[in-house]
Design a protein around this motif. Structure first.
Motif, PDB file in Angstrom:
ATOM      1  N   CYS A  33       0.857  -1.191   0.000  1.00  0.00           N
ATOM      2  CA  CYS A  33       0.000   0.000   0.000  1.00  0.00           C
ATOM      3  C   CYS A  33       0.894   1.243   0.000  1.00  0.00           C
ATOM      4  O   CYS A  33       1.706   1.410   0.904  1.00  0.00           O
ATOM      5  CB  CYS A  33      -0.900  -0.007   1.228  1.00  0.00           C
ATOM      6  N   CYS A  88       0.322   3.513   3.416  1.00  0.00           N
ATOM      7  CA  CYS A  88       0.696   3.149   4.788  1.00  0.00           C
ATOM      8  C   CYS A  88       1.765   2.072   4.837  1.00  0.00           C
ATOM      9  O   CYS A  88       2.246   1.746   5.911  1.00  0.00           O
ATOM     10  CB  CYS A  88      -0.531   2.699   5.573  1.00  0.00           C
ATOM     11  N   CYS A 104      -4.594  -0.434   0.366  1.00  0.00           N
ATOM     12  CA  CYS A 104      -4.990  -1.504   1.286  1.00  0.00           C
ATOM     13  C   CYS A 104      -6.427  -1.306   1.756  1.00  0.00           C
ATOM     14  O   CYS A 104      -7.036  -0.265   1.527  1.00  0.00           O
ATOM     15  CB  CYS A 104      -4.043  -1.555   2.478  1.00  0.00           C
ATOM     16  N   CYS A 122      -6.729   1.898   4.087  1.00  0.00           N
ATOM     17  CA  CYS A 122      -6.626   3.189   3.395  1.00  0.00           C
ATOM     18  C   CYS A 122      -7.800   3.377   2.445  1.00  0.00           C
ATOM     19  O   CYS A 122      -8.280   4.485   2.239  1.00  0.00           O
ATOM     20  CB  CYS A 122      -5.290   3.293   2.673  1.00  0.00           C
TER      21      CYS A 122
HETATM   22 ZN   LIG Z   1      -2.761   1.422   3.495  1.00  0.00          ZN
END
Ligand SMILES: [Zn+2]
Ligand SMILES: [Zn+2]
Length: 348
Positions: free
Chosen positions: A45, A48, A129, A132
């Motif tokens: 991701c 993050c 992800c 997120c």
């Molecule tokens: Zn993420």
């Protein structure tokens, strides 16, 4: 003696232990002991840093340098009888989403030393992800609302509640509950609103705030729609903090009290005239005089029986107040006082 049992049928050298009698070197010559997939993909991701394996996302703060060698080796297939394998991986970055890994391998197979190498293309694939994605889509499951009874939140309460929210978020995610996030903290005129990604974290934050700052939690679910035949709720966890905080000085009837703690449906306080602790239920009327931190110092001019003569720090005039028996003091000492209309309340 059977000749097949003692000589390798291929090269005529000493036979090996296998049923075909081939020596180690000849068996090796017809074994593909090292194979490599051409690509290995790492899906992560970009927001993050979490990475995905199958459908499962896992939080990670490991960078490309740390992930690369393991990713490259995941593409390697060694013959199961290779003993004591050793690897050397060198990686060359090609672009933001491609690297090349060269892997050198050494080991022992059928009693012979082997070595070889292979090349794997590492693909760094970005994908938002689950967490997120939810945050970007403004997905949330509810609110924690922090309010105080009959007053605004103090700045200390605001800071503490925000800290508790972040600590709870860290603890939840450290336990692998990735979707328990705090997506927003909003200070409003009424207090603090915390937007939460899961009901579980909402309840945890609300309970921790109520416990640490003194207050009560109530839960208010609201039906917001339906998805796949299931009712969807958003839940508001309302934390109602007590009207009074620690070190508030209040008047209850004719007594002056200093709050020690706020609990369930009552406060614990010290009676400033007797020095004794007492509890006062929420329904008993109370009037706020001030906070202990606002106290000023006043000079004690004389003591006479149960009376203290003090110099009013504001007007410099002499003022008499009852001498609390618990207060050990001599003329010339200073005491902390709070002003309440035309009188002084002695804190000690
Ligand atoms: Zn993420
Ligand atoms: Zn041979």
């Amino acid at each position: 003696m059977d000749i097949r049992e003692t000589f390798c049928p291929r090269c005529g050298g000493p036979a090996g232990d296998g049923s075909d009698g081939l020596c180690g070197r000849c068996r090796l010559a017809e074994t593909r002991w090292l194979e490599c997939e051409t690509r290995a993909v790492h899906t992560y991701c970009p927001s993050c840093g979490a990475w995905r394996s199958g459908r499962v996302w896992t939080d990670s703060d490991r960078g490309r340098d740390e992930v690369g060698p393991g990713l490259a080796l995941s593409a390697l297939r060694l013959h199961p009888e290779v003993r004591l394998p050793r690897f050397e991986v060198s990686i060359r970055e090609l672009s933001t989403n491609r690297s090349t890994a060269n892997i050198k391998v050494w080991g022992t197979l059928y009693g012979e030393q082997v070595s070889g190498d292979c090349r794997v293309e590492l693909v760094w694939q970005k994908e938002q992800c689950d967490r997120c994605n939810r945050i970007a889509g403004s997905y949330f499951e509810g609110y924690v609302q922090i309010r105080a009874s009959g007053r605004a939140l103090t700045s200390r309460e605001l800071q503490s509640a925000a800290r508790i929210a972040h600590e709870t978020e860290c603890a939840s995610q450290a336990e692998g509950d990735r979707l328990s996030y705090v997506s927003d903290l909003r200070e409003t005129r009424e207090g603090l609103d915390i937007v939460i990604g899961s009901q579980a974290i909402g309840l945890s934050i609300a309970q921790a705030v109520a416990q640490q700052l003194g207050g009560r939690v109530s839960t208010h679910p609201k039906l917001v729609g339906e998805k796949a035949g299931r009712s969807l709720y958003r839940v508001t966890y309302l934390v109602r903090l007590h009207q009074f905080v620690r070190d508030d000085v209040i008047a209850v009837g004719s007594a002056d009290l200093m709050i020690a703690s706020s609990e369930g449906d009552h406060v614990r306080a010290v009676d400033l005239s007797t020095g004794k602790s007492r509890t006062v239920r929420d329904e008993v009327p109370k009037r706020l005089i001030g906070h202990g931190s606002d106290a000023v110092e006043a000079l004690v001019a004389y003591l006479d029986g149960g009376v203290m003569g003090m110099i009013d720090p504001e007007s410099s005039r002499s003022i008499e107040v009852p001498h609390p028996p618990w207060l050990k003091i001599a003329a010339g000492d200073r005491v902390r006082v709070l002003r309440d209309r035309d009188r002084l309340v002695v804190l000690g």
